[in-house]
Design a protein around this motif. Sequence first.
Motif, PDB file in Angstrom:
ATOM      1  N   LEU A 112     -10.982   2.169   6.451  1.00  0.00           N
ATOM      2  CA  LEU A 112     -10.154   3.219   5.877  1.00  0.00           C
ATOM      3  C   LEU A 112      -9.005   2.624   5.060  1.00  0.00           C
ATOM      4  O   LEU A 112      -8.724   3.064   3.940  1.00  0.00           O
ATOM      5  N   ALA A 113      -8.357   1.603   5.597  1.00  0.00           N
ATOM      6  CA  ALA A 113      -7.249   0.964   4.887  1.00  0.00           C
ATOM      7  C   ALA A 113      -7.727   0.339   3.582  1.00  0.00           C
ATOM      8  O   ALA A 113      -7.063   0.460   2.548  1.00  0.00           O
ATOM      9  N   GLU A 114      -8.862  -0.336   3.614  1.00  0.00           N
ATOM     10  CA  GLU A 114      -9.398  -0.952   2.406  1.00  0.00           C
ATOM     11  C   GLU A 114      -9.805   0.088   1.378  1.00  0.00           C
ATOM     12  O   GLU A 114      -9.777  -0.177   0.178  1.00  0.00           O
ATOM     13  N   THR A 115     -10.169   1.288   1.848  1.00  0.00           N
ATOM     14  CA  THR A 115     -10.593   2.357   0.955  1.00  0.00           C
ATOM     15  C   THR A 115      -9.411   3.057   0.302  1.00  0.00           C
ATOM     16  O   THR A 115      -9.438   3.353  -0.894  1.00  0.00           O
ATOM     17  N   VAL A 116      -8.359   3.338   1.066  1.00  0.00           N
ATOM     18  CA  VAL A 116      -7.256   4.157   0.553  1.00  0.00           C
ATOM     19  C   VAL A 116      -6.057   3.337   0.082  1.00  0.00           C
ATOM     20  O   VAL A 116      -5.113   3.906  -0.464  1.00  0.00           O
ATOM     21  N   LEU A 117      -6.049   2.032   0.279  1.00  0.00           N
ATOM     22  CA  LEU A 117      -4.928   1.196  -0.133  1.00  0.00           C
ATOM     23  C   LEU A 117      -5.380   0.119  -1.111  1.00  0.00           C
ATOM     24  O   LEU A 117      -6.483  -0.416  -0.996  1.00  0.00           O
ATOM     25  N   SER A 118      -4.519  -0.176  -2.049  1.00  0.00           N
ATOM     26  CA  SER A 118      -4.748  -1.321  -2.924  1.00  0.00           C
ATOM     27  C   SER A 118      -3.400  -2.000  -3.140  1.00  0.00           C
ATOM     28  O   SER A 118      -2.355  -1.376  -3.039  1.00  0.00           O
ATOM     29  N   SER A 119      -3.434  -3.278  -3.415  1.00  0.00           N
ATOM     30  CA  SER A 119      -2.186  -4.008  -3.614  1.00  0.00           C
ATOM     31  C   SER A 119      -2.307  -4.948  -4.803  1.00  0.00           C
ATOM     32  O   SER A 119      -3.403  -5.378  -5.158  1.00  0.00           O
ATOM     33  N   SER A 120      -1.161  -5.219  -5.403  1.00  0.00           N
ATOM     34  CA  SER A 120      -1.104  -6.205  -6.489  1.00  0.00           C
ATOM     35  C   SER A 120       0.157  -7.045  -6.296  1.00  0.00           C
ATOM     36  O   SER A 120       1.207  -6.539  -5.917  1.00  0.00           O
ATOM     37  N   VAL A 121       0.032  -8.306  -6.559  1.00  0.00           N
ATOM     38  CA  VAL A 121       1.117  -9.262  -6.343  1.00  0.00           C
ATOM     39  C   VAL A 121       2.075  -9.203  -7.530  1.00  0.00           C
ATOM     40  O   VAL A 121       1.665  -9.196  -8.679  1.00  0.00           O
ATOM     41  N   GLY A 122       3.372  -9.165  -7.215  1.00  0.00           N
ATOM     42  CA  GLY A 122       4.402  -9.195  -8.243  1.00  0.00           C
ATOM     43  C   GLY A 122       4.785 -10.618  -8.599  1.00  0.00           C
ATOM     44  O   GLY A 122       4.260 -11.584  -8.032  1.00  0.00           O
ATOM     45  N   PRO A 123       5.750 -10.783  -9.486  1.00  0.00           N
ATOM     46  CA  PRO A 123       6.131 -12.127  -9.932  1.00  0.00           C
ATOM     47  C   PRO A 123       7.021 -12.904  -8.961  1.00  0.00           C
ATOM     48  O   PRO A 123       7.181 -14.111  -9.114  1.00  0.00           O
TER      49      PRO A 123
END
Length: 143
Positions: A112-123
């Motif tokens: 569920l977490a992998e389905t509803v969440l996404s992340s991107s790394v900042g600088p």
Amino acid sequence: MSRLLLLAGAAGLALSALLPWVTIKGLSLQLPIIGAEISPGSQTVNGTDTEYWPVILGVAAVIAVLGILGAVRRLLLVGGLAVIAAGGALLYYVSNVIDIETKGQDELVKTLAETVLSSSVGPGPAVMIASGILIVAGAAIAR
């Protein structure tokens, strides 16, 4: 030249505490390792959103003062290596934040977490690593 590198590294380290570290899109999530909480929608976690930013700014200030004084070369070298290690650990964490925070959960929660969440790394983490490299370089060429 070494003082300029040390001061640039200290300034970059201070800047890394102000820059975005990770952006998470989706539902609510708590990030206990860095002491932040993400509310529904999209949330960017800056270094100042965590409990570590005063420590980062303190280390940057100490490195700047030692760089200006031109003393304690070995301490600056160790400090720079510690900054690189901390930046690498931070980069690993924010790159894998969803997997790390759902570790130990049952498979349904992970899926569920992998389905509803996404992340991107900042600088922020990259600037922290680059700052550590500048500090090490400045300490290495210091006389």
